[in-house]
Motif scaffolding. Sequence first.
Motif, PDB file in Angstrom:
ATOM      1  N   HIS A  25      44.500  42.500  41.229  1.00 43.34           N
ATOM      2  CA  HIS A  25      45.006  41.561  42.227  1.00 43.34           C
ATOM      3  C   HIS A  25      44.598  40.122  41.926  1.00 43.34           C
ATOM      4  N   PHE A  26      43.623  39.938  41.008  1.00 39.08           N
ATOM      5  CA  PHE A  26      43.105  38.600  40.715  1.00 39.08           C
ATOM      6  C   PHE A  26      43.149  38.347  39.206  1.00 39.08           C
ATOM      7  N   PRO A  27      44.239  37.760  38.702  1.00 39.67           N
ATOM      8  CA  PRO A  27      44.340  37.478  37.264  1.00 39.67           C
ATOM      9  C   PRO A  27      43.141  36.660  36.778  1.00 39.67           C
ATOM     10  N   GLY A  28      42.601  37.073  35.640  1.00 38.36           N
ATOM     11  CA  GLY A  28      41.465  36.364  35.075  1.00 38.36           C
ATOM     12  C   GLY A  28      40.121  36.884  35.524  1.00 38.36           C
ATOM     13  N   SER A  29      40.106  37.792  36.514  1.00 36.99           N
ATOM     14  CA  SER A  29      38.837  38.341  36.977  1.00 36.99           C
ATOM     15  C   SER A  29      38.251  39.252  35.908  1.00 36.99           C
ATOM     16  N   GLN A  30      36.923  39.446  35.963  1.00 37.27           N
ATOM     17  CA  GLN A  30      36.247  40.306  34.992  1.00 37.27           C
ATOM     18  C   GLN A  30      35.363  41.316  35.715  1.00 37.27           C
ATOM     19  N   ILE A  31      35.329  42.518  35.174  1.00 42.32           N
ATOM     20  CA  ILE A  31      34.498  43.575  35.748  1.00 42.32           C
ATOM     21  C   ILE A  31      33.185  43.636  34.971  1.00 42.32           C
ATOM     22  N   LEU A 105      32.451  28.132  53.480  1.00 45.32           N
ATOM     23  CA  LEU A 105      33.117  26.860  53.178  1.00 45.32           C
ATOM     24  C   LEU A 105      34.061  26.965  51.993  1.00 45.32           C
ATOM     25  N   HIS A 106      34.046  28.100  51.307  1.00 45.62           N
ATOM     26  CA  HIS A 106      34.869  28.242  50.106  1.00 45.62           C
ATOM     27  C   HIS A 106      35.792  29.451  50.181  1.00 45.62           C
ATOM     28  N   GLY A 107      36.194  29.813  51.401  1.00 44.13           N
ATOM     29  CA  GLY A 107      37.267  30.790  51.566  1.00 44.13           C
ATOM     30  C   GLY A 107      36.879  32.233  51.462  1.00 44.13           C
ATOM     31  N   VAL A 108      35.619  32.585  51.779  1.00 38.91           N
ATOM     32  CA  VAL A 108      35.232  33.982  51.639  1.00 38.91           C
ATOM     33  C   VAL A 108      36.005  34.895  52.588  1.00 38.91           C
ATOM     34  N   ASN A 109      36.326  34.410  53.802  1.00 37.66           N
ATOM     35  CA  ASN A 109      37.067  35.259  54.736  1.00 37.66           C
ATOM     36  C   ASN A 109      38.499  35.508  54.262  1.00 37.66           C
ATOM     37  N   ASP A 110      39.124  34.462  53.699  1.00 34.32           N
ATOM     38  CA  ASP A 110      40.477  34.647  53.155  1.00 34.32           C
ATOM     39  C   ASP A 110      40.442  35.618  51.969  1.00 34.32           C
ATOM     40  N   LEU A 111      39.406  35.490  51.141  1.00 34.78           N
ATOM     41  CA  LEU A 111      39.259  36.397  50.003  1.00 34.78           C
ATOM     42  C   LEU A 111      39.076  37.835  50.496  1.00 34.78           C
ATOM     43  N   ALA A 112      38.288  37.987  51.565  1.00 34.81           N
ATOM     44  CA  ALA A 112      38.081  39.322  52.147  1.00 34.81           C
ATOM     45  C   ALA A 112      39.392  39.906  52.646  1.00 34.81           C
ATOM     46  N   ARG A 113      40.215  39.061  53.288  1.00 37.83           N
ATOM     47  CA  ARG A 113      41.510  39.543  53.782  1.00 37.83           C
ATOM     48  C   ARG A 113      42.405  40.004  52.625  1.00 37.83           C
ATOM     49  N   GLU A 114      42.398  39.251  51.510  1.00 35.03           N
ATOM     50  CA  GLU A 114      43.217  39.621  50.355  1.00 35.03           C
ATOM     51  C   GLU A 114      42.762  40.956  49.775  1.00 35.03           C
ATOM     52  N   ILE A 115      41.458  41.113  49.611  1.00 36.48           N
ATOM     53  CA  ILE A 115      40.932  42.357  49.044  1.00 36.48           C
ATOM     54  C   ILE A 115      41.236  43.527  49.978  1.00 36.48           C
ATOM     55  N   ALA A 116      41.004  43.319  51.267  1.00 42.47           N
ATOM     56  CA  ALA A 116      41.260  44.384  52.240  1.00 42.47           C
ATOM     57  C   ALA A 116      42.723  44.794  52.244  1.00 42.47           C
ATOM     58  N   ALA A 117      43.624  43.807  52.137  1.00 43.16           N
ATOM     59  CA  ALA A 117      45.052  44.114  52.094  1.00 43.16           C
ATOM     60  C   ALA A 117      45.394  44.937  50.852  1.00 43.16           C
ATOM     61  N   ALA A 118      44.752  44.598  49.724  1.00 46.30           N
ATOM     62  CA  ALA A 118      45.007  45.336  48.486  1.00 46.30           C
ATOM     63  C   ALA A 118      44.493  46.771  48.581  1.00 46.30           C
ATOM     64  N   LEU A 119      43.417  46.961  49.366  1.00 44.28           N
ATOM     65  CA  LEU A 119      42.829  48.295  49.503  1.00 44.28           C
ATOM     66  C   LEU A 119      43.364  49.056  50.710  1.00 44.28           C
ATOM     67  N   GLY A 120      44.145  48.368  51.558  1.00 42.12           N
ATOM     68  CA  GLY A 120      44.721  49.015  52.729  1.00 42.12           C
ATOM     69  C   GLY A 120      43.725  49.260  53.842  1.00 42.12           C
ATOM     70  N   VAL A 121      42.741  48.337  53.997  1.00 36.50           N
ATOM     71  CA  VAL A 121      41.750  48.475  55.068  1.00 36.50           C
ATOM     72  C   VAL A 121      41.651  47.151  55.826  1.00 36.50           C
ATOM     73  N   GLN A 122      40.862  47.123  56.885  1.00 42.13           N
ATOM     74  CA  GLN A 122      40.624  45.906  57.650  1.00 42.13           C
ATOM     75  C   GLN A 122      39.325  45.256  57.176  1.00 42.13           C
TER      76      GLN A 122
END
Length: 591
Positions: A25-31, A105-122
């Motif tokens: 879901h996040f191009p350029g991310s690394q595991i 201050l750097h969008g952690v809640n928005d990031l959480a919403r994106e991840i949750a949407a990708a995983l199908g959870v709240q």
Amino acid sequence: MNRVPPAIVILGQNSLPIAKKISAHFPGSQIYGLIDRTSNTDINFSNFGETLRELFATETPIIGICAAGIIIRTLAPLLSDKRAEPPVLAVAEDGSAVVPLLGGLHGVNDLAREIAAALGVQPAITTTGDIRFRTALLSPPQGYYLANPEDAKTFISNLLAGAKVRLEGAASWLSESNLPLAKPSKRIAPDAKLTIRVTEKAVLPAPDCLVYHPQIVAVALTKLSNTDPEIAVSFVQQVLENAGLAPASVAGFFALKEEMGNPALEAVSQYFKVPVRFLNLSELVKLDSIKFSENQAAQIALTAAGANSQLIECDRPNSVNCAIALAAEPINASAIGVSRGKLAIVGTGPGGAPWMSPEVKEILREATDWVGYKFYLDLAGTLREGQKRHDSDNREEIDRARFALDLAASGKSVAVVSSGDPGIFAMAAAVFEAIDFDGKPEWQGIDIRVAPGISAMQAAAAAIGAPLGHDFCAISLSDILKPWEVIEQRISAAAIADLAIAFYNPISKQRIWQLSRAIEILLQSRDAKTPVVLGRNLGRPGQSVRVCTLGEFQPQDADMRTLVIVGSSQTRIIPRKYGDVWVYTPRRYEK
């Protein structure tokens, strides 16, 4: 501004499926995977605390697929400045919970919403302001910049206590929220003690007024010529100041493709932290105004700003043309024109992922296109969504280089893949040869870099000890691109100079006699007991490393997947307890 790709940190193999789902879901991310407990990750680490603290210090968003407690305890010593905290989240191993921890201050809640949407959870968001007002004042959406985050905490506290707020300017994410907006009237909402101002203008914020700058400003620059980068930055600063515009409202800088690679544009982009995008003449809008009809900067600015945009500034000094246009909505610069093309020539090492440097792995993940010989592309790994692979035959190096350069000139980010090190008998030289002899003007603007890899001779030497521990040279026995007479001269010179020699391309179906001749030349000046190391399929399934003497060495002992190291007069063999040997060349030279 482009978002920094997150690091996804896992401690066990069971977490990998969720990590891959989030990574997609996040191009350029690394595991990042804990060594000995995980496999098939992008980066291995041995110390969880050091790794997490290093990522945090470099302001990299962190998604830890582990317990929230271990993340909090690890980062606690670093928590001193809320404004500098990157987003940090904890995700349950089974993907059932997404918990934002730091980085409000750097969008952690928005990031959480994106991840949750990708995983199908709240997402487990606990920020009162976000919940009550259905918006995040501390981290505005893409395309908006909060000018005074230091005032936001008190501002939000006053809102939660019942204060009303007046909205000046237009932004749907604010007007459609649950903020307690004062109703507009002929008099300017006298019951509102707080103000939210949305403006592209440079204004002074105040504790009772949050200022958001929408990125609606398109700045076009042409005829930069050889403008000094520092002068270009100062010039843009002055133009923005004259227009009364906030630098944070600049969405991007725009120019014609012929300016690609200009250092002045690169400097302006880096200073203002927004991208440069390039357009063709054919893409520019036609202007009705006689005054601006011949001004390319004005055409570029209005093209970038889109429909219903407004030209507000047009400055034409001696060396640089500049025009500024305001868009009706925040500009998505990445959707306009093309970026500066990138071409990275990478070495994957002799084997697969474990042999690749972190730099090479990052380049491969971020590239839009992979170009290379099929066998080497297979070693590079799997593509992520959206990437393209371009296979070619192993003998088509120059054509492959030209294809990659043309691809990069179109604005792509291209990785040319070699095994081993790309600068040793590989694709780096082919790319620069194409540039040198073809001389296409459009290639001059490409951002070209070479990312080294572990060479086959390094891998072979390391597998047996240190046969290249003193002076050595490398010689390719392929006479496809150079005369055999030159190769013979170099073998003879290296033998007389008593250098250890690493032989690449020792033999093939078409070249069956050259290795035999090389052995003959070596035996003219080198003892038959000289150690020889034969490394085959290094780093790949079926790897073997064999040691013999120069007198025993036969051409049939090698093939195209073999790297041959012939020692010097000083190279020694050390027998080991259970039958194996070490081979090394001492650092001290004794005749």
